[in-house]
Scaffold this motif. Structure first.
Motif, short mmCIF file in Angstrom:
data_model
loop_
_atom_site.label_atom_id
_atom_site.label_comp_id
_atom_site.label_asym_id
_atom_site.label_seq_id
_atom_site.Cartn_x
_atom_site.Cartn_y
_atom_site.Cartn_z
N THR A 95 -83.04 -43.11 18.02
CA THR A 95 -82.33 -42.28 18.99
C THR A 95 -83.29 -41.34 19.73
O THR A 95 -84.42 -41.10 19.30
CB THR A 95 -81.26 -41.40 18.30
OG1 THR A 95 -81.93 -40.50 17.43
CG2 THR A 95 -80.28 -42.25 17.52
N ALA A 96 -82.81 -40.83 20.84
CA ALA A 96 -83.54 -39.82 21.62
C ALA A 96 -82.49 -38.96 22.32
O ALA A 96 -81.40 -39.46 22.65
CB ALA A 96 -84.45 -40.48 22.65
N PRO B 11 -88.72 -33.00 23.88
CA PRO B 11 -89.69 -32.97 24.97
C PRO B 11 -89.62 -34.28 25.75
O PRO B 11 -89.50 -35.36 25.12
CB PRO B 11 -91.05 -32.85 24.24
CG PRO B 11 -90.72 -32.33 22.89
CD PRO B 11 -89.33 -32.80 22.55
N GLU B 12 -89.65 -34.16 27.05
CA GLU B 12 -89.50 -35.34 27.92
C GLU B 12 -88.18 -36.08 27.64
O GLU B 12 -88.07 -37.27 27.92
CB GLU B 12 -90.68 -36.31 27.76
CG GLU B 12 -92.03 -35.69 28.07
CD GLU B 12 -92.20 -35.43 29.56
OE1 GLU B 12 -91.94 -36.34 30.35
OE2 GLU B 12 -92.55 -34.27 29.92
N HIS C 99 -88.37 -36.79 36.99
CA HIS C 99 -89.51 -37.66 36.68
C HIS C 99 -89.21 -38.58 35.50
O HIS C 99 -89.77 -39.66 35.38
CB HIS C 99 -90.79 -36.84 36.45
CG HIS C 99 -90.84 -36.12 35.13
ND1 HIS C 99 -90.24 -34.89 34.92
CD2 HIS C 99 -91.39 -36.45 33.95
CE1 HIS C 99 -90.44 -34.50 33.68
NE2 HIS C 99 -91.13 -35.43 33.08
N VAL C 100 -88.30 -38.13 34.64
CA VAL C 100 -87.88 -39.03 33.55
C VAL C 100 -86.99 -40.14 34.10
O VAL C 100 -87.08 -41.29 33.68
CB VAL C 100 -87.17 -38.23 32.43
CG1 VAL C 100 -86.60 -39.18 31.38
CG2 VAL C 100 -88.13 -37.23 31.79
N VAL C 101 -86.17 -39.79 35.07
CA VAL C 101 -85.33 -40.81 35.72
C VAL C 101 -86.22 -41.86 36.38
O VAL C 101 -85.98 -43.08 36.23
CB VAL C 101 -84.39 -40.16 36.76
CG1 VAL C 101 -83.60 -41.22 37.51
CG2 VAL C 101 -83.46 -39.17 36.07
N ASP C 102 -87.25 -41.41 37.08
CA ASP C 102 -88.19 -42.36 37.70
C ASP C 102 -88.79 -43.29 36.66
O ASP C 102 -88.92 -44.49 36.86
CB ASP C 102 -89.34 -41.58 38.37
CG ASP C 102 -88.88 -40.83 39.61
OD1 ASP C 102 -87.79 -41.13 40.13
OD2 ASP C 102 -89.62 -39.91 40.06
N ARG C 103 -89.16 -42.69 35.55
CA ARG C 103 -89.79 -43.44 34.47
C ARG C 103 -88.84 -44.50 33.90
O ARG C 103 -89.23 -45.63 33.62
CB ARG C 103 -90.14 -42.42 33.39
CG ARG C 103 -91.18 -42.80 32.43
CD ARG C 103 -91.35 -41.68 31.43
NE ARG C 103 -92.25 -40.62 31.85
CZ ARG C 103 -92.28 -39.39 31.31
NH1 ARG C 103 -91.42 -39.06 30.34
NH2 ARG C 103 -93.14 -38.49 31.73
#
Lengths: 261, 261, 261, 261
Positions: free
Chosen positions: C46-47, C52-53, C81-85
């Motif tokens: 899970t996350a 972080p991030e 930037h996480v969405v981009d990733r």
């Protein structure tokens, strides 16, 4: 789980044309089956037009996870009841890979519901197949493009419905293009059309073509149990409705009557 | 430009069943044609199973921009050569709107290439059609949803290929759902399946249903000139290739020979 | 081959709302991961938003075959930037299963390119999910339909592009319908949207829902190696052209120059 | 009904590069608008990057039936809030035709949800566009194929989602192919991507290209009234449910509360 493939071929050119016989001494079906059997996860056998029921009995189809179909000059000789049987097997979950001139075969036209026509030229020209769906299961192990130095040209417009996915598009030296790898689903059956394979060229010995055929067998195989009667249209009587309803208004059918077909 | 519509009906229930005759004294075809003719841009006429060639000669089809099809208990009586003719007209550019029980008609099954089956219940229950493609031409003048207080239920799974667009999805009081408005293209022909219209209910007098049918006629009409032979598969000889190529390698066909079908 | 799944959850309701905490004491992510881990072929971890991030580093995504995404009240807190990733990982081949209110998550809207809106009602009403694609891998082990006695309603129109396949359509007691299981492909990544899972009901303990999630993990996993740079737009210089061509006419770019983005 | 078209161009090459300025003295936007205005049913005006708000205010977009978009070296200079506005207009019903290097424009990538990448070569080589959807409205007046003697090459794989329809596929002299005419629908907006139009060649003076652009304007225009808020996700309270239901079980939202975004 082993994928059981039946490679069907009309097997006529090989009998009548010395050239084709020399390119495919085991028959086109034999060569394709041999290519598929190089994958230990596949067990490919063959069937031909000349066998009783063209080798495609109900029992044989029930034991076939994926059917491959090659036909050209004898499309008209395929019995309609066998075509019905093949379509029914697809709808119930059998995969079906149509190769090259099978674009005009009875089962392909029946499953597409469209003319399936194209333009063509037999000049041994270069064909280059470009992958348009990167990392699609059917392109596993390939990347970018691959070439066939001598192939028959098929040109657009290709008279088929919009596919689920366009996997390959071909470039031809004479100036045409063709959507040469297309996926469809009809009922529970996965269908792949793959363009290459003119009978006078050794296309089915080409490593990339063989790879695509192996991949297509894996992709088209549906592990689910076959649907027993894929055309069944069951009546759901009022007393079995999932939500409580009362019958209202007039009706045409008597209780328990079957629907019209 | 006037849209020429032919409304085809098997016209059997109206002759045999007093109830249906009382709901549709002009026949289902008559009522649908009347609904379409309320739009001055449409000129709708009718044809029925009982006429010679079922009223669908090559000439009639050539003069038809959009065909509407209603059939139920007499699907099997539609002559196969007329079905071929209808499919050919679609491929050449004629629009075709299939209504309700036409899901099991020969032309629909032929054009879909799939079983076209479903579940059903004749209980006069409520159907609510939800628009799933807002601002689609077929939904012009409608918004959100509309209801039919008494309809036959059709339930999923509906045995059709993935459509180009899902325009309506129906809710039924008894607990089922159904993709009740679906678009397809086969060759140059636009196809729309629209679910409502059981023969014992006055569905084709409903203002929303009539609106959808008028919209569908506009949407399905293809103003382009018909394709003369939609199954033509012309050979492009080497000397007419668009890029200079030389014939290489062996070939099967003699120069000028027609392809196999 | 083990399928590595990361179950991502914003994990906010569980912290702030006693009711949700009591339904999902391990968090929604914990329950989903536990469901997936019942399949020995899956290894789910899970996350959450708070890490972080958000727990979704490049490295973590590179080690994830299929990401599951649950979000609701904190969509806006997910860093762009996480969405981009995440989108980049999908394009390179990572599968992504969006659950319930993730219809309005940033990654879903970004990958769909459409509003992703719908209507809704929180009344604990009955939802019945109908299979519209029989024998689809995502429906393995299910047949016909299944019910959730208490669910939030989502209604059409659902503001998404036409899917590759419609796998489920839902019926709601209050009168709405919803296309509740939809497949897409973006780049090399397989995407599945699955509707159920309101935070106040024990939906992710339901055996059928769990079965669908396990199936979806298998379906979405792409065994091909990830595409290193899924947005690369390489120049193919004249001297590397596959067919001999000569440069003609004027050009804007200098030799070896990169393209514009 | 007049179709109001706004032709948007970044208008940078024309200012900085003498060659482009000489090919398009009125700017690429000027030439395209002039081409569209040859059709009396179209009234085309222009807008450019340099104008305030890039010329694309909410009001301007509200008055635009179809937007054409050409961009290349200045994609990054397009303000994100204008991109949001453009996408919103599409979802509400505005048509959008993306030309050539607009494949990498912000609005296209946003609406596709995919990388939109390709391979390319600037060598003035021959492009031949084949019609793959005969009698499609976008191909009106064309048949078979047409050629552009000097064009930039774009090659597959083209990183876009499966389209609604593939209308053109291109052949390039250097050996590549490209799906050069693709349709999509996002919300109520019709989208067409059309490949040709490199800035150093007089492509937009070509009669066939101009015909396609006129056709595309007609095809993309949606006569329905714009959707006011295409992202609205209205709550349907229990007492307004279409079928009588009672609220059951726990809920998270207070009555009348807006949903999360």
């Amino acid at each position: 789980m082993t994928i059981r493939v039946t490679v069907w071929n009309e097997n006529v050119h090989e009998q009548k044309n010395r050239l084709v016989a020399s390119v495919y001494p085991e028959g086109i079906h034999g060569t394709i089956a041999e290519a598929l059997n190089e994958d230990p996860a596949i067990r490919a056998t063959t069937a031909t037009l000349q066998e009783p029921e063209h080798g495609l009995t109900d029992d044989r189809l029930a034991q076939t996870d994926v059917l491959f179909w090659w036909g050209h000059c004898a499309h008209g000789e395929v019995a309609d009841h066998v075509v019905d049987r093949v379509c029914n097997a697809v709808w119930s979950g059998m995969g079906l890979v149509f190769l090259h001139s099978a674009h005009f075969s009875k089962p392909f036209k029946r499953l597409m519901g469209s003319p399936c026509n194209l333009t063509w030229r037999e000049a041994g020209e270069r064909e280059r197949l470009w992958i348009t769906a990167p990392n699609h299961p059917i392109t596993a192990g390939l990347s970018g493009h691959f070439e066939l130095e001598h192939e028959e040209m098929y040109g657009e417009p290709f008279g088929v419905p919009e596919p689920l996915e366009t996997v390959f598009v071909s470039w031809f030296a004479g100036g045409e293009v063709f959507r040469s790898g297309l996926t469809y689903r009809r009922g529970a059956g996965n269908i792949f059309y793959f363009r290459p394979g003119h009978e006078t060229y050794p296309t089915y010995f080409d490593a990339n073509v063989r790879r695509v055929m192996v991949n297509a067998a894996h992709w088209a195989a549906n592990p689910a149990a076959r649907i027993a009667d894929p055309s069944a249209a069951p009546n759901v009587p009022v007393h079995e409705a999932l939500e409580p309803i009362e019958e209202r208004g007039p009706r045409l059918h008597e209780a328990g009557e079957a629907g019209y077909r």
